[in-house]
Design an enzyme around this catalytic site. Sequence first.
Site, PDB file in Angstrom:
ATOM      1  N   TYR A 234     -41.661  61.732  47.198  1.00 41.41           N
ATOM      2  CA  TYR A 234     -42.054  60.334  47.263  1.00 41.41           C
ATOM      3  C   TYR A 234     -41.341  59.590  48.376  1.00 41.41           C
ATOM      4  O   TYR A 234     -41.877  58.625  48.923  1.00 41.41           O
ATOM      5  CB  TYR A 234     -41.891  59.663  45.898  1.00 41.41           C
ATOM      6  N   HIS A 395     -42.098  59.139  37.809  1.00 42.58           N
ATOM      7  CA  HIS A 395     -42.128  60.478  38.394  1.00 42.58           C
ATOM      8  C   HIS A 395     -40.846  61.268  38.180  1.00 42.58           C
ATOM      9  O   HIS A 395     -40.614  62.272  38.838  1.00 42.58           O
ATOM     10  CB  HIS A 395     -42.445  60.382  39.886  1.00 42.58           C
TER      11      HIS A 395
END
Lengths: 717, 717
Positions: A234, A395
Site C-alpha cells: 500500500y 489491511h
Amino acid sequence: VTALPAAPVFLAPAEAAMLAAAIDQDSLIGRTLRTERATLDRFLAEPIVVPGSGPGGGVAHEQHKRNYQMLFAAGRFWQMTGEPRYAQRVRALLLGYAEIFEHLPYAQPFSPNPPGRLFHQILNEQMWLLFASAGYSSVRAWLPQAEREQIETHLFAPMVAMFAHTYSSHFDIIHNHGMWASSAVGIAGIATGRVDWLDLALYGQFGDGRRAGFLAQLALLFSPSGYYEEGPYYQRFAIQPMLLFAEALQRARPDLNIYEYHDHVVRRGFYAALHPALPDGALLPLNDALKRMNIDSLGYVLGASLMFRREAPDPRLLWLAQRNGQVWPDAAGLALSDALAAQGDTPPRYHFPSVELTSGTQGDRGAVGLLRADEAHGTQALASLDYGTHGLAEHAHFDGLTLSYFARGHEVLRDYGSVRWINIEPKQGGSYLPENLSFAKQTIAHNTVTIDGISQHSGDAERASGLHGSRVQFSADDGDRQMMTGEIRDFTPGVAMRRAVALVRHADFDHPLLIDVVRLQADAAHRYDLAYYYDGQIIRLLAPYTPADTLSPLGTAPGYRHLWRLGSGNAEDGHGLLSWLQDGGYHSLIFASDGPTELILTRIGANDPNFNLRAEPGLVLRRHSHDAVFATVLECHGVFDEATELSRNARGRIERVQILHTSATHTVLRLSGPSGAWLAGLAHTEAAEGAHHVATADIALSWQGAVVLLRDDRPSL
Amino acid sequence: VTALPAAPVFLAPAEAAMLAAAIDQDSLIGRTLRTERATLDRFLAEPIVVPGSGPGGGVAHEQHKRNYQMLFAAGRFWQMTGEPRYAQRVRALLLGYAEIFEHLPYAQPFSPNPPGRLFHQILNEQMWLLFASAGYSSVRAWLPQAEREQIETHLFAPMVAMFAHTYSSHFDIIHNHGMWASSAVGIAGIATGRVDWLDLALYGQFGDGRRAGFLAQLALLFSPSGYYEEGPYYQRFAIQPMLLFAEALQRARPDLNIYEYHDHVVRRGFYAALHPALPDGALLPLNDALKRMNIDSLGYVLGASLMFRREAPDPRLLWLAQRNGQVWPDAAGLALSDALAAQGDTPPRYHFPSVELTSGTQGDRGAVGLLRADEAHGTQALASLDYGTHGLAEHAHFDGLTLSYFARGHEVLRDYGSVRWINIEPKQGGSYLPENLSFAKQTIAHNTVTIDGISQHSGDAERASGLHGSRVQFSADDGDRQMMTGEIRDFTPGVAMRRAVALVRHADFDHPLLIDVVRLQADAAHRYDLAYYYDGQIIRLLAPYTPADTLSPLGTAPGYRHLWRLGSGNAEDGHGLLSWLQDGGYHSLIFASDGPTELILTRIGANDPNFNLRAEPGLVLRRHSHDAVFATVLECHGVFDEATELSRNARGRIERVQILHTSATHTVLRLSGPSGAWLAGLAHTEAAEGAHHVATADIALSWQGAVVLLRDDRPSL
C-alpha cells in the site's frame, strides 16, 4: 493565493518542446515516449467507448481505466507534437463522459470502499479524475469556452462533489485513499484554475491542514523513517498520488516548497517504499499484499525521475530507472535519461542496505527490521522481522513478530500475502475474498507463534491498534554478523514473546545462515504453534512422523480450518530437521526446542469451496508449556539442475541444533553435522553491542557484539 | 580388418592445430573451448582424487563422473596446446585408477542395472570407459610403454571383461544400455589398437552383427521414422554413444561408411530425437522421463556438429547450436561455428513441423503423433497423442492414447514423467523410487482412460508388449485444421478406445483450440475414468461439486491410492467447465459426455510417506456405461499480470460443448458461450481426407478434410 491560472499540470511549453526533440533519441526517455506513443496510437485507431460501470477486471472497468491513461497521454502528446488528433480525442472522450456522468447510477459496490458512478469503488474514480483532469489541462486552452464549461460543470464538478461531500468521511481519512482523493481534487483544481478545489485538497474540508487534506496526509501518514504502516504494497500505492500532486504543486504553487515540507517527507516516503524490495524487486508482502507487485510499478518510475531532479541526483536512481525500462515522461525523466546515457547506460546495482523501518508518527511504535547479506553469484539474502504496529485496520494482519526470508533468488520462508485475485473478474471482481479474513489475516497463516490456537489480540483489530511491538536490538554494522531482536507483549494476554533473528556469514558455509530464536514467557501454560511456510519438495525429514491416512483440517478456529494436517510426530527431545528442494537449491530447517515438540506438516486449502487459496505447504512446531524456547537454523546448500542431471550437497552441513544455554538476554547454540560443529552465541538484549560471556557446565563462550558463529573444535559432546 | 593402429579417437593432429587457432576467436567454437579450458584448469588446480564407489549423487559418484569428463578434455587440450600439465593429469589419474580398479569390491546396487566397481550401475562405468579411453588415446603416444601396459591391462581390460563377460547378458541387449556398452568397448578398442575389442563392439559376442553389437543396435533400435520406443528421454541418452562411436568409426574405419549404414540411421535417430522437443526445448516426458531434460544436452550438441559436417549443412542445426551455446569441440564444431558466424550469428528459428513418429522396426506398430500450431507472440502449441507401442519394458508406462498439450510456453495438460530425483543422493541415490511403479507407470496417472480402476493390460508389461495402438488418421497439411486419431483395442480386454485430437485455429479465438473426442466401445458395462492433469489456480467451476470435508485416497488400486479426492459432483447432463490460471494465462476445459458424468478433483500425494511425489492437481471424468463418448475442448484465453494488476478475458468464449452427433467415424460438436456459437465437425476415420456430410434432426454439416470449425449463426438451440 486567491487566483490560480488554469495551466497544463505537468508540462510547460518549453518542456514539451524539449521532450518532442527527444522522441526519436536512442535513450531511455526516447524509448519511453515511443512506447507510450505506440500505445496511444493504437488507442486512437479504436472507436471511442464510454461505457457505464462494471466489476473489477470486467470490460467496462478496463475501458474506463484505459480511457484515463490515454486521456493523460493524449494531452501530453498534443502539447509535444501539436497533432490535432490527440487534442480531438481528449475533447471527444471528456465530452462523452460529461454527457452521461450525472445520469449514471451508482455502481454495484464490491468492497468496503463506496461505489462511484464509473467504478465499483470511488478510489478508482479518484484515479480517473486525477489523470483525466491532467490530460484536460493540456488541451484546455484549445477548447471552446462552452466545451470547457460543459466538462468542468458536468463532469469534474460533480466528481469533486461526490468525493468531498457525498463521501466526505472517506475524503478526510489519513490513509492512502485520502491521499488519492485530495491529490485528484487538487490536480483538477490546478487544471481548471479552481482555487477552492486546490485549497480543499491542500487543507481538507475543515480548512486547517492538520486534520485532513494533502498537507495533513504528508505529516501524519509516514513515520520518521518514511514508513507507511499499511505495508509496502500500500505504500507503493500511496506514493503515486503523493509524487504526482507534489510535482503539480511544485509547478503551480512553488511558494509552498512542497518537496521540503515536513523535513522532505516526500523523499522519505519514496525511499522507504524502496527499502522493502526483495532482491528480485518484488515487495515484501506484509499485510494485505499482492506478492508479485514490484519496484517497476508507477510510483517507482515517478519517484526515480522526480527525486533525481527535485532532490538530488542519487546514482542509485539511475539503476532503478534502467531496471524500470522507462522514466517519467517529463523534464525530470529527460534529466534522468541524460544522466544515464552519460554513464553509458551501465549504472552500478543499487546495493540495498540493512535497515529498520520505524513505525508511528514519532517513530516510537516498533519497526520492521530488514537484514540483508550478500550471497555468492550476486544475489542477496534478506530476513525481515515485524516488531512494529498492527498496521491500518482494514489491511492489517495479526502477524506480530512474523519472519520472512528471501535467499538465492526466491522466497524461502514465505508470507502468504492476501487472498485476492486482483482484477480477475470471476473472482468477485478481483476484490478481497472471504478467505482473506478467515485465513490470510490470522496468526497461524504467518511465520510466527499462535497461542492456544487463537490469533493475536483474538483477531480484534481495535485491540491490536492499541499495542505495538518494540525493538530490543538491531545490529547491522558488521555484514557478516547481523542480528535483530523484537518483542511483543500481551498480543496474547499474559504472554511475552521475544524473537532474535541473526543473519551470519561464515567461511564454512556457502550461503548465509539464518538463526531464529523464539522465546515465550507466560503467566500460565499454553499451547504454542510456531509455523513456517516454505515451498518445494521435501528431501529429508529427520524427526518422528506419521503421515495421515485421511486428511482433516488442523482445527476449526480461524486460520486453522484452512490447513490440511498432512501428518505429524512427537519429537520427545524437541529436535528435528526438514530439508526441501526449491527451484535449483536445497534448504534445511533444523530446529530445537527445550521440551517435547510435535511436528505437524500442513498444506493450505481446506474449507475453500471456491478455490481461492493457493495450496502451499508449511510446518508447525507445537509445544505445550508455560515458557518455551524454539531455536531454528535455516541452511541453504547445494545445487540441483534436472536438465544437466546435476546434484551437489543435497545434505547440508548442519543436522542438529542444541540449545546449550538460554536466558532472557543470551542464547548459545551448538550446530553440528557429520563434517563438524559450530557454536552460535546470540545476545538478544538491549545491550547487544557490548561484550558477552556465557558459561555453562561444559562451555564458556565470550564474544563482542550481538551474534557470533565459530567452529567448535572440541571432541563431540 | 586385422590390424588397427592405436590413435587419438576424435582429433587428428591437423584438426588439433585448427582448433588451437580457434581458442581465442570470438566465435561459438572459441567460447566453447574457452569454457571447457576454464573448467579443466579449475580441475587441474585441485588435488587428484580417485575414490571408491558410492551412491548416485554422492561425493564419490560425482568425482568419478568429473574425472572421466576431465580425462577426455585434458587429452584434447594436450593435443591442442602441447602443455605437459594436461598429459600429466591424464597419466596420473589413469595410473591411479589402474592401481586400484581390480581390487575394488563391487558397489552397492541401487537399480536393476548391475553394479560396477566405481559406480552403483555398470551403465555409468561404461560411460567412464568411453570418455576415459578417448582421453587416453590423446596421450598414449606420449606415455612410456610400461605405463600403457599398466593402464590397458589393469584398467581397461578388466572393465571390458566385466562388461562383455561378467555381465554378458546386459552387453547384448538391444537397448540404450547396450548402445553404451558396445560404444565404450569400441572406443577403448580404437584408443588401444585392440581389433578384438572393436570387433566385439561392432558385431557383438556372437560375432554375427545381427543379434548384438553396435551394428545390430543401429538396425534394430530405431523405427523407420528414427523413433526409439523407450521414449524421448531415453532416445536423448541413446544418441550420445551412437553419435560418439559413429564418429570414432568414421575416423578409424572409414571403410564401414557408418553414417550411410542402414539408410543413414544415425541421422534418422538424431532428428527423431529432436522432434519431440516441446516449444521451450524440454523433451516430451513420455514413459519414465525427467521433465526438464532438454535439447541442450550432450546428444544434441554432438548431433548438431556431426550431422552438419557428415550429413548436410542443414540450416536448422545453426539454430540448434546457437541455442545450445556451444558446439562439439572438434573439426565438425569448428565448421558449424564458422557457418554460424557467416550468418551473423542470427539463424532463423527451427520451425518444428507436425509429425508422426512411427514405432516398430518396420514402422507398423502405431506411432506418437505430434501436432503443432503457431500461436501469437512467436510461441507454438503442441498436442501429442500416443497410439504406438508400450515402450521397452523397464521404462514404459501403461498410458495408451495419453494426450499431452503444451501451449503459451507451458505444459497445459501435463504428463507426470517419472518418480525419480535424479542424482539427489538422499532420494535413494537418485534412482527410480517405489512410487514410479505404484503411481507414474499406472494408467490413472495419465491423461487417458482407466477402465474399472485397473491399469491397461492389468499392469502386465509382457501382455502390453504384445499389443500396440494404431493410427486411424493423421492430417497436418492445413496448419489451421490439424487432427490425429489413434485407436487401442483390448488394452483392456473387450474394450476398444478411439481418440481424436484436433488442433484448430479460427479467427474468433486468440489461441488454437484443442478438441478431444474419446470414444469407448465395449462388450460389457464398465467404469470409465478419463483423467486430465493440469497446473494452476482454479478460477471457475461450472458443474455440480461438493468439496470433501476430509480427504481420502481415490481408491486402493495402483495409481488411485496416490490421489487425494478433493471433492466431486454428478453432472447428470454430462456437461461442465473448469477454468484455471496458469502463470500469465487462463485455460478453460469444457467437457461433454453422452450420459451422467461424475467430476472428481484430485491432488497427487496420498500414501507417499517419503515425500517422493509432486503435489499436482488433476480431474477425473467418470462414467458408468457400456459404450461412452467424452468430448472436451480446451480453450486458452486472456492474460493476467499481477505486477501490473492486469487481467483480460478471464472468461473464455466457450462455456458449453454439446455432442450433436457422434458415430464410429464422425462427431459434430456445438461450442457455445455468451458471445456466439461454433460447430466443429471431426472425421475420425481412415478416410478423413475426403468429403464428409453429417445430418441430424436439427443440423446438416458438410466439410472437406479431417476437421472443420465454423461459426454457428443460427438462433440458439
